[in-house]
Design an enzyme around this catalytic site. Structure first.
Site, PDB file in Angstrom:
ATOM      1  CD1 TRP A 100      65.594  27.267  50.649  1.00 14.68           C
ATOM      2  CD2 TRP A 100      64.272  27.307  52.442  1.00 14.68           C
ATOM      3  NE1 TRP A 100      66.305  27.816  51.684  1.00 14.68           N
ATOM      4  CE2 TRP A 100      65.521  27.854  52.799  1.00 14.68           C
ATOM      5  CE3 TRP A 100      63.274  27.225  53.424  1.00 14.68           C
ATOM      6  CZ2 TRP A 100      65.808  28.314  54.080  1.00 14.68           C
ATOM      7  CZ3 TRP A 100      63.550  27.681  54.707  1.00 14.68           C
ATOM      8  CH2 TRP A 100      64.802  28.225  55.015  1.00 14.68           C
ATOM      9  CG  ASP A 167      59.861  29.637  47.074  1.00 19.78           C
ATOM     10  OD1 ASP A 167      60.130  30.838  46.893  1.00 19.78           O
ATOM     11  OD2 ASP A 167      60.264  28.990  48.058  1.00 19.78           O
ATOM     12  CE  LYS A 191      66.741  34.210  50.323  1.00 20.47           C
ATOM     13  NZ  LYS A 191      67.767  33.797  51.286  1.00 20.47           N
TER      14      LYS A 191
END
Length: 357
Positions: A100, A167, A191
């Site tokens: 990511w 992030d 999440k």
């Protein structure tokens, strides 16, 4: 009905309180007689939900003055582009700690001079780089605080001489964060913060407006700040469930209390991985994630992978298969995962050891 223990990497296990509130709202949103799925986002009832959700974020993370939280569609993947669009003027640096982080860097490279200041790709992202210097001539430093695929995590808030952007998709609200060290914190909700379909951005308002490029309206954080996340129709269902998830977190003692529980859960599972001769962890011990515990079968036992997954599923363990880039197993211990869930997994691992070890 068989008891299940959910370890999915995302969408995450949500608290029962939030699911039940969502179920009720689907039938009748706040006594309006209208389903949450049909409510207008221009009603006072919806304004109250949005205000409450922003207020809960501020309270739970102790967000200081000068910051605002917005709720957007498109997930963290869209915000990879928004970050560069709103902050990259000349040059930006990224800490490359996984897939990511690499994807965020790729989006930035499409808009300007962006590079990896340090990377752990040489060992398949099994550790977090350390000891790197942060140049003073970059527009920002971007980090991904928790790496879901590889099971590593930044444990502290970096002190940066330049704007710091993070992030925090997969560890937000799981541990205390010094928000004042960041210009921007963003992530997908699915999440720890709620269901898929909405992302969050915690923005220091004076960090915006520094780039000279034209920013398309939908990609301009300032527009969403000015319109209180309602420049266009917001994802009302996902935001409602997010708000209910934050209510549950507050009622559970807040971020500080849930962090203590998360540490205990992770310690319990890592201890079993380290003890059990059938299994071994894949991440460097000092960088092990509290949220995503990645492990594989020990040398000589690799052929038992499918057997263990089947064995575990028969005992109610859901979502243990590791990402294809790492293989093995991954147990995600997000906030709503309980100590009892973890202990059930440990018992399963011990039973498998007795039968096949």
């Amino acid at each position: 009905m068989k008891e299940v223990h959910v370890f999915n990497a995302g969408p995450c296990l949500l608290p029962r309180q939030a699911i039940e509130a969502a179920s009720d709202a689907l039938k009748d949103f706040k006594g309006t007689g209208v389903s949450l799925l049909s409510i207008s986002h221009r009603t006072k009832e919806w304004d109250e939900t949005m205000d409450e959700c922003r207020s809960l974020w501020k309270e739970l993370l102790h967000i200081p003055e000068g910051y605002e939280t917005v709720f957007l569609g498109g997930g963290a993947s869209l915000q990879f582009l928004l970050v560069a669009m709103n902050y990259l003027e000349k040059k930006a640096a990224y800490l490359d700690t996984g897939v990511w982080a690499s994807k965020a860097l790729k989006e930035a490279k499409g808009l300007g001079d962006a590079y990896a200041i340090a990377s752990s790709s040489d060992r398949n992202y099994t550790y977090v780089p350390k000891g790197f210097s942060i140049p003073s001539d970059i527009d920002y430093l971007h980090v991904t605080t928790n790496n879901t695929i590889y099971g590593t995590e930044l444990k502290t808030d970096i002190e940066s001489p330049v704007p710091l952007i993070a992030d925090m998709s997969s560890d937000i609200l799981s541990r205390p964060v010094n928000v004042s060290r960041y210009a921007l914190i963003y992530g997908g909700a699915q999440k720890n913060a709620g269901p898929a379909g909405v992302s969050f951005a915690i923005i220091r308002k004076d960090s915006l407006g520094k780039v000279s490029r034209h920013i398309p309206t939908m990609l301009d954080y300032r527009v969403h700040l000015d319109k209180l996340s309602m420049f266009n129709t917001p994802p009302v269902f996902s935001i409602f469930v997010m708000s209910e998830t934050l209510k549950w977190l507050k009622s559970s003692g807040g971020v500080e209390a849930i962090h203590e529980k998360n540490v205990r859960k992770a310690d319990t599972l890592y201890a079993e991985i380290d003890r059990n001769p059938l299994f071994r962890g894949t991440a460097c011990k000092e960088d092990r994630s509290l949220m995503n515990v990645c492990f594989v079968l020990s040398d000589g036992y690799e052929s038992l992978q499918d057997d263990f997954l089947t064995f575990a599923k028969e005992r109610g363990m859901i979502g243990l298969k590791g990402h294809r880039l790492v293989g093995g197993f991954r147990a995600s211990l997000y906030n709503a995962c309980t100590q009892e869930d973890v202990e059930a997994l440990v018992a399963c691992m011990r039973e498998f050891e007795k039968l096949r070890g």
